[in-house]
Design a protein around this motif. Structure first.
Motif, PDB file in Angstrom:
ATOM      1  N   ALA A   1       0.853  -1.192   0.000  1.00  0.00           N
ATOM      2  CA  ALA A   1       0.000   0.000   0.000  1.00  0.00           C
ATOM      3  C   ALA A   1       0.889   1.242   0.000  1.00  0.00           C
ATOM      4  CB  ALA A   1      -0.909  -0.012   1.226  1.00  0.00           C
ATOM      5  N   SER A   2       0.427   2.278  -0.671  1.00  0.00           N
ATOM      6  CA  SER A   2       1.267   3.455  -0.872  1.00  0.00           C
ATOM      7  C   SER A   2       0.913   4.627   0.034  1.00  0.00           C
ATOM      8  CB  SER A   2       1.148   3.912  -2.331  1.00  0.00           C
ATOM      9  OG  SER A   2      -0.198   4.227  -2.643  1.00  0.00           O
ATOM     10  N   VAL A   3      -0.114   4.499   0.844  1.00  0.00           N
ATOM     11  CA  VAL A   3      -0.584   5.656   1.602  1.00  0.00           C
ATOM     12  C   VAL A   3       0.452   6.102   2.633  1.00  0.00           C
ATOM     13  CG1 VAL A   3      -2.412   6.573   3.072  1.00  0.00           C
ATOM     14  CG2 VAL A   3      -2.975   4.963   1.243  1.00  0.00           C
ATOM     15  N   GLY A   4       1.050   5.146   3.339  1.00  0.00           N
ATOM     16  CA  GLY A   4       2.050   5.513   4.340  1.00  0.00           C
ATOM     17  C   GLY A   4       3.235   6.224   3.733  1.00  0.00           C
ATOM     18  N   GLU A   5       3.695   5.738   2.588  1.00  0.00           N
ATOM     19  CA  GLU A   5       4.805   6.383   1.896  1.00  0.00           C
ATOM     20  C   GLU A   5       4.414   7.788   1.448  1.00  0.00           C
ATOM     21  OE1 GLU A   5       7.573   5.754  -2.108  1.00  0.00           O
ATOM     22  OE2 GLU A   5       6.266   4.132  -1.375  1.00  0.00           O
ATOM     23  N   LEU A   6       3.188   7.936   1.015  1.00  0.00           N
ATOM     24  CA  LEU A   6       2.701   9.239   0.574  1.00  0.00           C
ATOM     25  C   LEU A   6       2.681  10.239   1.721  1.00  0.00           C
ATOM     26  CD1 LEU A   6       1.490  10.925  -1.703  1.00  0.00           C
ATOM     27  CD2 LEU A   6      -0.745   9.982  -1.126  1.00  0.00           C
ATOM     28  N   VAL A   7       2.236   9.804   2.888  1.00  0.00           N
ATOM     29  CA  VAL A   7       2.223  10.679   4.065  1.00  0.00           C
ATOM     30  C   VAL A   7       3.641  11.105   4.419  1.00  0.00           C
ATOM     31  CG1 VAL A   7       1.698  10.800   6.531  1.00  0.00           C
ATOM     32  CG2 VAL A   7       0.070   9.744   4.969  1.00  0.00           C
ATOM     33  N   ALA A   8       4.608  10.177   4.306  1.00  0.00           N
ATOM     34  CA  ALA A   8       6.003  10.507   4.586  1.00  0.00           C
ATOM     35  C   ALA A   8       6.534  11.537   3.585  1.00  0.00           C
ATOM     36  CB  ALA A   8       6.855   9.236   4.542  1.00  0.00           C
ATOM     37  N   GLN A   9       6.157  11.395   2.323  1.00  0.00           N
ATOM     38  CA  GLN A   9       6.585  12.366   1.315  1.00  0.00           C
ATOM     39  C   GLN A   9       5.997  13.742   1.591  1.00  0.00           C
ATOM     40  OE1 GLN A   9       5.242  10.220  -2.171  1.00  0.00           O
ATOM     41  NE2 GLN A   9       7.312   9.531  -2.659  1.00  0.00           N
ATOM     42  N   LEU A  10       4.756  13.773   2.036  1.00  0.00           N
ATOM     43  CA  LEU A  10       4.130  15.049   2.379  1.00  0.00           C
ATOM     44  C   LEU A  10       4.870  15.717   3.530  1.00  0.00           C
ATOM     45  CD1 LEU A  10       0.335  14.108   2.143  1.00  0.00           C
ATOM     46  CD2 LEU A  10       1.600  15.628   0.617  1.00  0.00           C
ATOM     47  N   ALA A  11       5.265  14.935   4.522  1.00  0.00           N
ATOM     48  CA  ALA A  11       5.997  15.491   5.659  1.00  0.00           C
ATOM     49  C   ALA A  11       7.317  16.100   5.208  1.00  0.00           C
ATOM     50  CB  ALA A  11       6.229  14.402   6.711  1.00  0.00           C
ATOM     51  N   GLU A  12       7.999  15.439   4.280  1.00  0.00           N
ATOM     52  CA  GLU A  12       9.262  15.968   3.765  1.00  0.00           C
ATOM     53  C   GLU A  12       9.059  17.293   3.028  1.00  0.00           C
ATOM     54  OE1 GLU A  12      10.970  12.988   1.323  1.00  0.00           O
ATOM     55  OE2 GLU A  12      11.390  11.602   2.977  1.00  0.00           O
ATOM     56  N   LEU A  13       7.863  17.474   2.479  1.00  0.00           N
ATOM     57  CA  LEU A  13       7.551  18.704   1.743  1.00  0.00           C
ATOM     58  C   LEU A  13       6.948  19.785   2.638  1.00  0.00           C
ATOM     59  CD1 LEU A  13       6.023  17.008  -1.418  1.00  0.00           C
ATOM     60  CD2 LEU A  13       8.170  18.300  -1.332  1.00  0.00           C
ATOM     61  N   GLY A  14       6.883  19.514   3.931  1.00  0.00           N
ATOM     62  CA  GLY A  14       6.369  20.501   4.867  1.00  0.00           C
ATOM     63  C   GLY A  14       4.869  20.508   5.010  1.00  0.00           C
ATOM     64  N   VAL A  15       4.221  19.430   4.554  1.00  0.00           N
ATOM     65  CA  VAL A  15       2.762  19.319   4.680  1.00  0.00           C
ATOM     66  C   VAL A  15       2.461  18.367   5.825  1.00  0.00           C
ATOM     67  CG1 VAL A  15       0.625  18.671   3.538  1.00  0.00           C
ATOM     68  CG2 VAL A  15       2.464  19.745   2.231  1.00  0.00           C
ATOM     69  N   GLU A  16       1.771  18.866   6.832  1.00  0.00           N
ATOM     70  CA  GLU A  16       1.531  18.078   8.034  1.00  0.00           C
ATOM     71  C   GLU A  16       0.050  18.081   8.393  1.00  0.00           C
ATOM     72  OE1 GLU A  16       4.152  19.855  10.862  1.00  0.00           O
ATOM     73  OE2 GLU A  16       5.956  18.987   9.961  1.00  0.00           O
ATOM     74  N   GLU A  17      -0.253  17.646   9.604  1.00  0.00           N
ATOM     75  CA  GLU A  17      -1.640  17.556  10.085  1.00  0.00           C
ATOM     76  C   GLU A  17      -2.483  16.755   9.101  1.00  0.00           C
ATOM     77  OE1 GLU A  17      -3.389  21.284  11.260  1.00  0.00           O
ATOM     78  OE2 GLU A  17      -1.446  22.135  11.725  1.00  0.00           O
ATOM     79  N   VAL A  18      -1.938  15.631   8.641  1.00  0.00           N
ATOM     80  CA  VAL A  18      -2.637  14.828   7.643  1.00  0.00           C
ATOM     81  C   VAL A  18      -3.782  14.055   8.289  1.00  0.00           C
ATOM     82  CG1 VAL A  18      -2.403  12.991   5.930  1.00  0.00           C
ATOM     83  CG2 VAL A  18      -0.509  14.601   6.315  1.00  0.00           C
ATOM     84  N   VAL A  19      -4.966  14.200   7.729  1.00  0.00           N
ATOM     85  CA  VAL A  19      -6.139  13.446   8.168  1.00  0.00           C
ATOM     86  C   VAL A  19      -6.547  12.525   7.030  1.00  0.00           C
ATOM     87  CG1 VAL A  19      -8.527  13.573   8.958  1.00  0.00           C
ATOM     88  CG2 VAL A  19      -6.894  15.348   9.633  1.00  0.00           C
ATOM     89  N   ARG A  20      -6.781  11.264   7.345  1.00  0.00           N
ATOM     90  CA  ARG A  20      -7.152  10.293   6.317  1.00  0.00           C
ATOM     91  C   ARG A  20      -8.634   9.963   6.395  1.00  0.00           C
ATOM     92  NH1 ARG A  20      -4.475   4.308   4.979  1.00  0.00           N
ATOM     93  NH2 ARG A  20      -6.012   3.720   3.393  1.00  0.00           N
ATOM     94  N   TYR A  21      -9.252   9.913   5.218  1.00  0.00           N
ATOM     95  CA  TYR A  21     -10.645   9.490   5.085  1.00  0.00           C
ATOM     96  C   TYR A  21     -10.715   8.342   4.080  1.00  0.00           C
ATOM     97  CZ  TYR A  21     -11.754  13.995   7.253  1.00  0.00           C
ATOM     98  OH  TYR A  21     -11.830  15.057   8.114  1.00  0.00           O
ATOM     99  N   GLY A  22     -11.845   7.647   4.108  1.00  0.00           N
ATOM    100  CA  GLY A  22     -12.129   6.645   3.088  1.00  0.00           C
ATOM    101  C   GLY A  22     -13.279   7.117   2.226  1.00  0.00           C
TER     102      GLY A  22
END
Length: 239
Positions: free
Chosen positions: A171-192
């Motif tokens: 699954a790629s979602v965890g990796e995507l969240v990590a990439q967002l953090a590296e780009l300075g995007v935080e406070e990630v909320v996940r929905y389905g």
């Protein structure tokens, strides 16, 4: 034009029930986080403007970025038909061109929906689409959820062997969240999005059934564990 008025013109977008449901749930998730008042929104790879126009119907000023001129023309035509031409703008260019195209511009919200799984380097694409987003702005990322595939293969396709093979995909979602953090995007909320609808043997077109199904999907969108195996993952985050 109000969002309720937009809903009275389904003829403008010929959508199947599951398509409409995806837009409805995604919009509802996003609305939980939108700041009050009109927002400046960039819809990356927004195509014919269906999502952009839903937001424009709520009074937001939306720019659709897409390389397909025919799709953008459709968006303009629909905005005219809905009397929302003043709230919808189009730019014909690719997503990777966003930093250059919008140099000096800042958006309050950036939509990146159903795009990342088409590119080889999602991190590079994320960096490009985030560039025009102001500090404190909202990023919305939507994509197909690999954790849905085993359930779909077993229940809808009746193919247990395919379900086993699907289990081995990462699954790629965890990796995507990590990439967002590296780009300075935080406070990630996940929905389905579409937690159960795609698992039904068929989707009844009866209006009462569809209303009940929509209520169920809206209720499940932020519920664990249902959101983890939804057809689409939806990440909403702040820069």
């Amino acid at each position: 034009m109000t969002s309720s008025g937009f809903a009275t013109r389904p003829d403008l977008f010929q959508q199947l029930p599951l398509e409409r449901l995806r837009y409805t749930v995604t919009e509802a998730n996003l609305l939980r986080h939108l700041d009050p008042g009109p927002q400046r929104v960039l819809d990356v790879a927004g195509g014919n403007g269906v999502e952009a126009l839903r937001l424009a119907a709520r009074g937001h000023e939306v720019t659709v970025l897409d390389p397909a001129g025919a799709m953008l023309h459709r968006a303009i035509e629909t905005a005219d038909a809905l009397d929302m031409a003043d709230l919808l703008h189009v730019v014909q260019a690719g997503a990777l061109d966003a930093p250059e195209v919008f140099a000096g511009h800042e958006f309050d919200v950036v939509l990146c929906h159903n795009l990342l799984h088409f590119v080889d380097e999602p991190g590079e694409m994320l960096g490009a689409v985030i560039a025009p987003l102001r500090t404190g702005g909202l990023l919305s990322v939507l994509g197909p959820n690999a954790d849905f595939d085993p359930m779909h293969a077993a229940l809808r396709e009746r193919d247990p062997a395919q379900a086993v093979r699907a289990l081995s995909r990462e699954a790629s979602v965890g990796e995507l969240v990590a990439q967002l953090a590296e780009l300075g995007v935080e406070e990630v909320v996940r929905y389905g999005v579409r937690c159960v609808s795609d698992l039904l043997p068929n989707v009844d077109t009866d209006p009462v059934f569809l209303e009940d199904l929509e209520r169920l999907e809206l209720a499940m969108a932020d519920r664990m564990p249902q959101l983890l195996t939804a057809r689409f993952f939806h990440l909403v985050a702040r820069r």
